[in-house]
Design a protein around this motif. Structure first.
Motif, PDB file in Angstrom:
ATOM      1  N   THR A 104      -8.687   2.555  14.593  1.00 19.81           N
ATOM      2  CA  THR A 104      -7.628   2.417  13.360  1.00 19.81           C
ATOM      3  C   THR A 104      -7.529   3.527  12.665  1.00 19.81           C
ATOM      4  OG1 THR A 104      -8.099  -0.100  13.105  1.00 19.81           O
ATOM      5  CG2 THR A 104      -7.102   1.076  11.292  1.00 19.81           C
ATOM      6  N   ASN A 105      -6.461   4.075  12.283  1.00 19.42           N
ATOM      7  CA  ASN A 105      -6.483   5.333  11.498  1.00 19.42           C
ATOM      8  C   ASN A 105      -5.207   4.836  10.503  1.00 19.42           C
ATOM      9  OD1 ASN A 105      -7.019   8.026  10.727  1.00 19.42           O
ATOM     10  ND2 ASN A 105      -5.113   8.659  11.710  1.00 19.42           N
ATOM     11  N   ASN A 106      -5.442   4.393   9.327  1.00 16.07           N
ATOM     12  CA  ASN A 106      -4.586   4.051   8.294  1.00 16.07           C
ATOM     13  C   ASN A 106      -4.565   4.896   7.217  1.00 16.07           C
ATOM     14  OD1 ASN A 106      -3.819   1.330   9.610  1.00 16.07           O
ATOM     15  ND2 ASN A 106      -5.427   0.420   8.479  1.00 16.07           N
ATOM     16  N   ILE A 107      -3.270   5.432   6.982  1.00 14.49           N
ATOM     17  CA  ILE A 107      -3.080   6.615   5.835  1.00 14.49           C
ATOM     18  C   ILE A 107      -2.370   6.023   4.745  1.00 14.49           C
ATOM     19  CG2 ILE A 107      -2.153   8.835   5.363  1.00 14.49           C
ATOM     20  CD1 ILE A 107      -3.758   9.587   7.881  1.00 14.49           C
ATOM     21  N   PHE A 108      -3.113   6.110   3.595  1.00  9.85           N
ATOM     22  CA  PHE A 108      -2.303   5.325   2.473  1.00  9.85           C
ATOM     23  C   PHE A 108      -1.884   6.847   1.713  1.00  9.85           C
ATOM     24  CE2 PHE A 108      -5.576   2.159   3.621  1.00  9.85           C
ATOM     25  CZ  PHE A 108      -4.988   1.103   3.135  1.00  9.85           C
ATOM     26  N   SER A 109      -0.445   6.644   1.287  1.00  8.08           N
ATOM     27  CA  SER A 109       0.088   7.758   0.614  1.00  8.08           C
ATOM     28  C   SER A 109       1.416   7.175  -0.054  1.00  8.08           C
ATOM     29  CB  SER A 109       0.371   8.749   1.596  1.00  8.08           C
ATOM     30  OG  SER A 109       1.465   8.437   2.258  1.00  8.08           O
ATOM     31  N   PRO A 110       1.963   7.926  -0.800  1.00  4.30           N
ATOM     32  CA  PRO A 110       3.257   7.616  -1.671  1.00  4.30           C
ATOM     33  C   PRO A 110       4.278   7.437  -0.437  1.00  4.30           C
ATOM     34  CG  PRO A 110       2.097   9.305  -2.827  1.00  4.30           C
ATOM     35  CD  PRO A 110       1.302   9.180  -1.503  1.00  4.30           C
ATOM     36  N   THR A 111       4.337   8.101   0.664  1.00  6.21           N
ATOM     37  CA  THR A 111       5.525   8.104   1.603  1.00  6.21           C
ATOM     38  C   THR A 111       5.094   7.580   2.885  1.00  6.21           C
ATOM     39  OG1 THR A 111       4.632  10.190   2.358  1.00  6.21           O
ATOM     40  CG2 THR A 111       6.154  10.325   0.599  1.00  6.21           C
ATOM     41  N   ALA A 112       3.936   6.484   2.902  1.00  6.98           N
ATOM     42  CA  ALA A 112       3.547   5.725   4.128  1.00  6.98           C
ATOM     43  C   ALA A 112       4.817   4.979   4.502  1.00  6.98           C
ATOM     44  CB  ALA A 112       2.200   4.938   3.724  1.00  6.98           C
ATOM     45  N   ASP A 113       5.118   4.935   5.692  1.00  7.38           N
ATOM     46  CA  ASP A 113       6.021   4.319   6.634  1.00  7.38           C
ATOM     47  C   ASP A 113       5.828   2.661   6.231  1.00  7.38           C
ATOM     48  OD1 ASP A 113       7.435   6.409   7.201  1.00  7.38           O
ATOM     49  OD2 ASP A 113       6.386   6.337   9.214  1.00  7.38           O
ATOM     50  N   ASN A 114       4.302   2.364   6.170  1.00  7.75           N
ATOM     51  CA  ASN A 114       3.970   0.680   6.141  1.00  7.75           C
ATOM     52  C   ASN A 114       3.865   0.615   4.742  1.00  7.75           C
ATOM     53  OD1 ASN A 114       2.830  -1.572   5.945  1.00  7.75           O
ATOM     54  ND2 ASN A 114       1.277  -1.270   7.383  1.00  7.75           N
ATOM     55  N   PRO A 115       4.577  -0.342   3.871  1.00 12.86           N
ATOM     56  CA  PRO A 115       4.804  -0.603   2.373  1.00 12.86           C
ATOM     57  C   PRO A 115       3.162  -1.074   2.198  1.00 12.86           C
ATOM     58  CG  PRO A 115       6.616  -1.713   3.442  1.00 12.86           C
ATOM     59  CD  PRO A 115       5.652  -1.198   4.711  1.00 12.86           C
ATOM     60  N   ALA A 116       2.481  -1.644   2.891  1.00 11.24           N
ATOM     61  CA  ALA A 116       0.899  -1.953   2.515  1.00 11.24           C
ATOM     62  C   ALA A 116       0.299  -0.818   2.414  1.00 11.24           C
ATOM     63  CB  ALA A 116       0.417  -2.771   3.666  1.00 11.24           C
ATOM     64  N   LEU A 117       0.678   0.403   2.924  1.00 15.17           N
ATOM     65  CA  LEU A 117      -0.244   1.470   2.600  1.00 15.17           C
ATOM     66  C   LEU A 117       0.409   2.516   1.585  1.00 15.17           C
ATOM     67  CD1 LEU A 117      -0.977   2.201   6.523  1.00 15.17           C
ATOM     68  CD2 LEU A 117      -2.268   0.611   4.847  1.00 15.17           C
ATOM     69  N   ARG A 118       1.412   2.176   1.204  1.00 15.08           N
ATOM     70  CA  ARG A 118       2.088   2.608   0.029  1.00 15.08           C
ATOM     71  C   ARG A 118       1.675   2.582  -1.313  1.00 15.08           C
ATOM     72  NH1 ARG A 118       7.782   1.870   0.751  1.00 15.08           N
ATOM     73  NH2 ARG A 118       7.429   2.141   3.009  1.00 15.08           N
ATOM     74  N   PHE A 119       1.432   3.628  -2.115  1.00 13.29           N
ATOM     75  CA  PHE A 119       1.062   3.652  -3.402  1.00 13.29           C
ATOM     76  C   PHE A 119       2.039   4.591  -4.340  1.00 13.29           C
ATOM     77  CE2 PHE A 119      -1.959   6.457  -1.813  1.00 13.29           C
ATOM     78  CZ  PHE A 119      -1.916   7.780  -2.764  1.00 13.29           C
ATOM     79  N   PRO A 120       2.309   4.273  -5.731  1.00 10.92           N
ATOM     80  CA  PRO A 120       2.971   5.314  -6.541  1.00 10.92           C
ATOM     81  C   PRO A 120       2.887   6.484  -6.619  1.00 10.92           C
ATOM     82  CG  PRO A 120       2.688   3.238  -7.626  1.00 10.92           C
ATOM     83  CD  PRO A 120       1.719   3.212  -6.375  1.00 10.92           C
ATOM     84  N   GLU A 121       3.681   7.419  -6.503  1.00  5.73           N
ATOM     85  CA  GLU A 121       3.379   8.799  -6.545  1.00  5.73           C
ATOM     86  C   GLU A 121       2.830   9.190  -7.852  1.00  5.73           C
ATOM     87  OE1 GLU A 121       5.531  13.382  -5.464  1.00  5.73           O
ATOM     88  OE2 GLU A 121       6.651  11.329  -5.380  1.00  5.73           O
ATOM     89  N   GLY A 122       1.729  10.122  -7.985  1.00  9.54           N
ATOM     90  CA  GLY A 122       1.351  10.424  -9.262  1.00  9.54           C
ATOM     91  C   GLY A 122       0.038   9.378  -9.736  1.00  9.54           C
ATOM     92  N   SER A 123      -0.065   8.651  -8.820  1.00  7.77           N
ATOM     93  CA  SER A 123      -1.377   7.422  -9.143  1.00  7.77           C
ATOM     94  C   SER A 123      -2.749   8.483  -9.290  1.00  7.77           C
ATOM     95  CB  SER A 123      -1.441   6.533  -8.020  1.00  7.77           C
ATOM     96  OG  SER A 123      -0.363   5.623  -8.071  1.00  7.77           O
ATOM     97  N   THR A 124      -3.278   7.840 -10.393  1.00 11.67           N
ATOM     98  CA  THR A 124      -4.571   8.274 -10.507  1.00 11.67           C
ATOM     99  C   THR A 124      -5.819   7.531 -10.199  1.00 11.67           C
ATOM    100  OG1 THR A 124      -4.767   7.695 -13.030  1.00 11.67           O
ATOM    101  CG2 THR A 124      -3.832   9.872 -12.602  1.00 11.67           C
ATOM    102  N   ARG A 125      -5.349   6.186  -9.821  1.00 12.78           N
ATOM    103  CA  ARG A 125      -6.136   5.292  -9.567  1.00 12.78           C
ATOM    104  C   ARG A 125      -5.546   4.250  -8.577  1.00 12.78           C
ATOM    105  NH1 ARG A 125     -11.448   2.480 -10.088  1.00 12.78           N
ATOM    106  NH2 ARG A 125     -11.044   0.397  -9.773  1.00 12.78           N
TER     107      ARG A 125
END
Length: 322
Positions: free
Chosen positions: A103-124
């Motif tokens: 498994t290689n899950n990348i969490f980022s503001p632009t992740a294709d998978n909504p489950a791996l996406r977080f708001p840009e500028g997040s500090t936590r």
């Protein structure tokens, strides 16, 4: 280059102002943050999941993935990686109907998978949901075949918006070694335990009543490799320096292999007496008897077995020495 002696005094102020603005902009673009993000437990949890050393039984089909990441400047991305720990770079060929958990899950503001996406500028960010759990069996698994039983490394790394990264070298990245058991991997059992421990006498052979056997599951296969070690208590968790298994005979009180390993380059020994069921009492007798050292009061007996499909089972039994 501007030659100042030919510039009329009335142009001094604008020129200096422009230079000052450029200096300020350069300072603002240079980040003062040189610290990597901090990886910790998820809200309401006492620890990061999975925990190091966690064992998933034969009926388990997934692992919880729970953690948090903090960075004052902003989080860029987080990576959760799972890969086999039992592969000692042997480039083994195994039954193609089985699959490693990778498994290689990348969490980022632009992740294709909504489950791996977080708001840009997040500090936590707080990862604690069923949709980010990792499955190896059942309808939520995306493996090409049944998972190969054995040990796996789970790593969590984080990078902030300035490129500061966590590291395994300094412990800021998270690493856990887990074991996935299956009903078709070799079964290891010891019957002469007293309150969960083997009892032994210093200077005498260790008595072990137990077996390593092929199960009756339709996916089980013949046993091809057995590795028995006697090591200091707890040392089996730290016997790799590169994330893979290697022999540590110089540091163990007993280290013996039988058969041939699909995963370890130096995993070879005398032929196994059987490939369906191994009697540990018979194998660990005579010249292969384990003589209990007098210098310790507790030791670990580590038994590892493999089948012809590459499935690996490892059990650790604590020895209490009188």
């Amino acid at each position: 280059m501007i030659n100042m002696k030919f510039i009329h005094p009335r142009y001094f102020i604008p020129v200096l102002s422009v230079a000052g603005m450029l200096s300020c902009e350069t300072a603002e673009e240079t980040p003062n943050d040189l610290s990597a993000p901090v990886i910790g437990q998820a809200d309401g949890s006492e620890h990061i999941e999975p925990e190091n050393g966690e064992i998933y039984g034969i009926n388990a089909d997934h692992m919880h993935v729970k953690f948090s990441v903090e960075d004052a400047s902003g989080i860029g991305q987080v990576r959760v990686n799972v890969h086999a720990n039992f592969d000692g770079h042997s480039h083994a060929r195994i039954n193609n109907s089985f699959a490693r958990l990778e498994t290689n899950n990348i969490f980022s503001p632009t992740a294709d998978n909504p489950a791996l996406r977080f708001p840009e500028g997040s500090t936590r960010i707080n990862i604690d949901g069923h949709e980010t759990d990792i499955f190896w069996a059942g309808e939520n698994a995306d493996l090409a075949g049944p998972v190969i039983a054995g040990s796996y490394d789970v790593g969590i790394e984080a990078t902030d918006i300035f490129g500061n990264q966590t590291s395994y070298a300094d412990g800021s990245s998270y690493i856990a070694t887990i074991q996935i058991k299956t009903p078709y991997a070799p079964a290891i059992s010891v019957s002469n335990l007293h309150e969960g421990e083997l009892e032994a006498e210093a200077g005498m052979p260790l008595t072990i009543q137990g077996t390593v056997s092929r199960t009756d599951h339709e996916l089980s296969s013949p046993i091809t490799f057995l590795w028995v070690r006697l090591a200091e208590e707890g040392e089996h968790h730290d016997d790799d320096d590169d994330g893979h298994n290697h022999r540590m005979a110089d540091e163990d009180f007993f280290d013996k292999m039988w058969g041939s390993s699909a995963w370890l380059e130096d995993g070879n020994g005398p032929d196994l007496p059987h490939d369906e069921m191994l009697d540990l009492n018979k194998i660990l007798s005579g010249e292969n008897a384990i003589i209990v050292p007098a210098s310790e009061d507790h030791l670990d007996l580590i038994i590892r077995a493999e089948d012809s499909n590459g499935n690996t089972t490892e059990e650790v039994f604590t020895i209490h020495i009188e």
